[in-house]
Design an enzyme around this catalytic site. Structure first.
Site, PDB file in Angstrom:
ATOM      1  N   HIS A 130       0.760  -1.282  -0.026  1.00  0.00           N
ATOM      2  CA  HIS A 130       0.086   0.011   0.036  1.00  0.00           C
ATOM      3  C   HIS A 130       0.909   1.133   0.028  1.00  0.00           C
ATOM      4  CE1 HIS A 130       0.814  -0.964   4.322  1.00  0.00           C
ATOM      5  NE2 HIS A 130       0.611   0.358   4.703  1.00  0.00           N
TER       6      HIS A 130
ATOM      7  N   HIS B 195       1.014   5.530   0.920  1.00  0.00           N
ATOM      8  CA  HIS B 195       0.382   6.446   1.805  1.00  0.00           C
ATOM      9  C   HIS B 195       0.616   7.889   1.121  1.00  0.00           C
ATOM     10  CE1 HIS B 195       0.534   4.477   5.742  1.00  0.00           C
ATOM     11  NE2 HIS B 195       1.196   3.831   5.256  1.00  0.00           N
TER      12      HIS B 195
END
Length: 164
Positions: free
Chosen positions: A115, A117
């Protein structure tokens, strides 16, 4: 199946199939989704470091770190990272954006599903994502040469593994 780098990942954490992002992707957990493509979703971080902190989560499962992803998958992910960053910047009028992608527990990764940010930044904010003073010292030739040798050897080893 797309090609992956053939690397021994035993020093890094494995993919956890029941991770929170897999559950979000499967509709088992709610999220605040504001973006979706064929490859990724963009959501608000449930535990934001600042207002507007978002995450881009690839729909592809099975990858705990970005180095284990096929290059094409990484490319699709970062196309979406650029789009989500632009959305966050425009929506909040941010004067900067930090794009942070951690790999492995020692880097700060807590969920072992790749993932990214997206962290909006503003003039004089006090978020603290800054490089330490040591980053202001120029790399000397000996250190650079040593690093380049190590990096070139690693690149050759990875290329050899890919070609075999």
């Amino acid at each position: 199946e797309p090609r992956r780098l053939r690397v021994d990942w035993s020093a890094m954490e494995p993919y956890e199939s029941n991770n929170v992002f897999a559950k979000i992707l499967d509709g088992e957990l709610p999220c605040n989704r504001f973006y979706e493509s064929e490859y990724s979703i963009g959501i608000l971080d449930a535990f934001p470091v600042c207002r507007g902190h978002a995450l881009v989560i690839p729909k592809a499962k099975g990858y705990a770190n970005i180095m284990s992803m096929p290059p094409e998958t990484v490319g699709h992910l970062f196309q979406d990272v650029a789009r989500v960053s632009a959305i966050v910047q425009k929506a909040l009028g941010a004067s900067g954006i930090n794009i942070v992608q951690n790999n492995g527990k020692s880097s700060g990764q807590e969920v072992f599903h790749v993932h990214v940010h997206i962290i909006p930044r503003f003039k004089d904010d006090e978020l603290g994502l800054r490089f330490p003073p040591s980053a202001k010292e120029m790399l000397n030739a000996d250190s650079a040469g040593e690093l380049l040798t190590s990096f070139n050897e690693a690149a050759a080893s990875l290329k050899e593994a890919e070609d075999s």
